[in-house]
Design a protein around this motif. Sequence first.
Motif, PDB file in Angstrom:
ATOM      1  N   MET A   1       0.680  -1.236   0.165  1.00  0.00           N
ATOM      2  CA  MET A   1      -0.055  -0.048   0.028  1.00  0.00           C
ATOM      3  C   MET A   1       0.891   1.102   0.050  1.00  0.00           C
ATOM      4  SD  MET A   1      -3.089   1.359   2.326  1.00  0.00           S
ATOM      5  CE  MET A   1      -2.257   1.883   3.764  1.00  0.00           C
ATOM      6  N   VAL A   2       2.106   1.296   1.088  1.00  0.00           N
ATOM      7  CA  VAL A   2       2.814   2.558   0.817  1.00  0.00           C
ATOM      8  C   VAL A   2       3.588   2.529  -0.480  1.00  0.00           C
ATOM      9  CG1 VAL A   2       4.944   3.334   2.040  1.00  0.00           C
ATOM     10  CG2 VAL A   2       3.062   2.219   3.363  1.00  0.00           C
ATOM     11  N   LYS A   3       3.900   1.484  -1.049  1.00  0.00           N
ATOM     12  CA  LYS A   3       4.473   1.549  -2.297  1.00  0.00           C
ATOM     13  C   LYS A   3       3.678   2.123  -3.402  1.00  0.00           C
ATOM     14  CE  LYS A   3       7.054  -1.284  -5.422  1.00  0.00           C
ATOM     15  NZ  LYS A   3       7.740  -2.531  -5.766  1.00  0.00           N
ATOM     16  N   THR A   4       2.529   1.836  -3.487  1.00  0.00           N
ATOM     17  CA  THR A   4       1.592   1.878  -4.584  1.00  0.00           C
ATOM     18  C   THR A   4       0.647   3.091  -4.291  1.00  0.00           C
ATOM     19  OG1 THR A   4      -0.088   0.278  -3.837  1.00  0.00           O
ATOM     20  CG2 THR A   4       1.751  -0.422  -5.380  1.00  0.00           C
TER      21      THR A   4
ATOM     22  N   TYR B   1      -6.684   1.953  -3.077  1.00  0.00           N
ATOM     23  CA  TYR B   1      -6.872   1.689  -1.702  1.00  0.00           C
ATOM     24  C   TYR B   1      -7.887   2.758  -1.261  1.00  0.00           C
ATOM     25  CZ  TYR B   1      -3.024  -1.548  -1.570  1.00  0.00           C
ATOM     26  OH  TYR B   1      -2.151  -2.541  -1.705  1.00  0.00           O
ATOM     27  N   ASP B   2      -8.824   2.546  -0.547  1.00  0.00           N
ATOM     28  CA  ASP B   2      -9.838   3.677   0.160  1.00  0.00           C
ATOM     29  C   ASP B   2      -9.370   3.532   1.597  1.00  0.00           C
ATOM     30  OD1 ASP B   2     -11.814   4.830  -1.607  1.00  0.00           O
ATOM     31  OD2 ASP B   2     -11.496   2.944  -2.453  1.00  0.00           O
TER      32      ASP B   2
ATOM     33  N   TYR C   1      -9.965  -0.447   2.108  1.00  0.00           N
ATOM     34  CA  TYR C   1     -10.734  -1.396   1.041  1.00  0.00           C
ATOM     35  C   TYR C   1      -9.643  -1.376   0.093  1.00  0.00           C
ATOM     36  CZ  TYR C   1     -15.221  -0.874   2.896  1.00  0.00           C
ATOM     37  OH  TYR C   1     -16.658  -0.984   3.727  1.00  0.00           O
ATOM     38  N   LYS C   2      -9.228  -2.613  -0.226  1.00  0.00           N
ATOM     39  CA  LYS C   2      -7.972  -2.675  -1.228  1.00  0.00           C
ATOM     40  C   LYS C   2      -8.616  -3.269  -2.392  1.00  0.00           C
ATOM     41  CE  LYS C   2      -4.212  -5.627  -2.260  1.00  0.00           C
ATOM     42  NZ  LYS C   2      -3.307  -6.721  -1.643  1.00  0.00           N
ATOM     43  N   PHE C   3      -8.486  -2.569  -3.520  1.00  0.00           N
ATOM     44  CA  PHE C   3      -9.023  -2.957  -4.849  1.00  0.00           C
ATOM     45  C   PHE C   3      -7.757  -3.559  -5.672  1.00  0.00           C
ATOM     46  CE2 PHE C   3     -12.209   0.015  -3.906  1.00  0.00           C
ATOM     47  CZ  PHE C   3     -13.557  -0.630  -4.276  1.00  0.00           C
TER      48      PHE C   3
END
Length: 173
Positions: free
Chosen positions: A89-92, A121-122, A135-137
């Motif tokens: 998440m941090v990377k993207t 990510y939301d 929320y990870k898409f």
Amino acid sequence: MNYRAKYVSAAILTSLIFFSCKKEIIKSVPKTDSTSIKTEALKADSTVLNPTDSLYNLVDKSVIGTQFLTKSSLAPRLKKLLGTDYDQMVKTWNTETPFEKQDNILHAWGCKQHDCNSFSYDLYIDVKSNKINIYKFAESKLTIFKEDDFNIEIKDAFLKDLDIKKQNAEIKN
């Protein structure tokens, strides 16, 4: 000892005491700019005493700009909640929206630059309950991370946004 020698000795002793107690004079001021001073002040003030007060201050601010994912007081909770997905998440989290507020809910969205369909990510924070949902898409799949299995009620504009993202990713409700 004679009278004159006593006064000379007293004068020397007084001078030694006076000069030994003299404060050190700063001969040069360190060169710095206002940016580094502000940065150091922010580092010192990074501890959050009352998360509710400081979280509302995030409205209209960037997740990347505030270093929320890595340096905030909630970063350890995010890491624990996401586990192995945290680093991804941090990377993207490259393209983003600033924090928005609706009632007691804060929301921010981020995705992989030039490839939001692959990873987005939301981030939802219920400030009143002090809980986080993410929320990870990823590749047409939705994964929901709920802190302490707490389901944040998403409604109105936030719900409409989320439903559009689900439709775009072809995810069933």
